[in-house]
Design a protein around this motif. Structure first.
Motif, mmCIF file in Angstrom:
data_model
loop_
_atom_site.group_PDB
_atom_site.id
_atom_site.type_symbol
_atom_site.label_atom_id
_atom_site.label_comp_id
_atom_site.label_asym_id
_atom_site.label_seq_id
_atom_site.Cartn_x
_atom_site.Cartn_y
_atom_site.Cartn_z
ATOM 1 N N LYS A 6 1.656 7.247 16.492
ATOM 2 C CA LYS A 6 0.576 7.848 15.718
ATOM 3 C C LYS A 6 -0.145 8.880 16.576
ATOM 4 N N ILE A 14 7.763 1.327 11.505
ATOM 5 C CA ILE A 14 7.713 1.597 10.075
ATOM 6 C C ILE A 14 9.076 1.305 9.447
ATOM 7 N N ALA A 31 4.933 10.358 4.453
ATOM 8 C CA ALA A 31 4.397 9.779 3.216
ATOM 9 C C ALA A 31 5.349 8.682 2.762
ATOM 10 N N PHE A 32 4.767 7.571 2.357
ATOM 11 C CA PHE A 32 5.557 6.413 1.934
ATOM 12 C C PHE A 32 5.514 6.246 0.419
ATOM 13 N N THR A 33 6.468 5.524 -0.103
ATOM 14 C CA THR A 33 6.521 5.265 -1.540
ATOM 15 C C THR A 33 5.323 4.444 -2.003
ATOM 16 N N THR A 34 4.634 3.803 -1.075
ATOM 17 C CA THR A 34 3.449 2.999 -1.393
ATOM 18 C C THR A 34 2.206 3.856 -1.589
ATOM 19 N N GLY A 35 2.309 5.153 -1.255
ATOM 20 C CA GLY A 35 1.165 6.051 -1.347
ATOM 21 C C GLY A 35 0.456 6.267 -0.018
ATOM 22 N N ARG A 36 0.782 5.459 0.976
ATOM 23 C CA ARG A 36 0.172 5.588 2.299
ATOM 24 C C ARG A 36 0.785 6.770 3.045
ATOM 25 N N LYS A 37 -0.002 7.403 3.909
ATOM 26 C CA LYS A 37 0.476 8.500 4.749
ATOM 27 C C LYS A 37 0.012 8.254 6.170
ATOM 28 N N ILE A 38 0.849 8.631 7.144
ATOM 29 C CA ILE A 38 0.435 8.576 8.542
ATOM 30 C C ILE A 38 0.837 9.881 9.226
#
Length: 61
Positions: A6, A14, A31-38
């Motif tokens: 990070k 991940i 961006a993840f399919t869950t809506g989270r982004k890092i």
């Protein structure tokens, strides 16, 4: 799982199966399919290579 760094220097694992999008703007955002982004230190190409190595390792058996 793949390990990325990070932006604050913390290493995290991940699940590459949940990655929807990787973009460089200039920071690399996953961006993840869950809506989270890092935001990570690795480049888009490095993330791509990590996912490829992960998949090769999984299907090597």
């Amino acid at each position: 799982m793949i390990e990325v760094t990070k932006i604050n220097g913390a290493k995290v694992l991940i699940n590459p199966d949940l990655i929807e999008l990787v973009e460089e703007t200039p920071d690399t955002i996953i961006a993840f399919t869950t809506g989270r982004k890092i935001i990570v230190k690795e480049s888009r190409q490095e993330v791509k290579n990590l996912v490829i190595l992960y998949r090769k390792d999984i299907f090597a058996d």
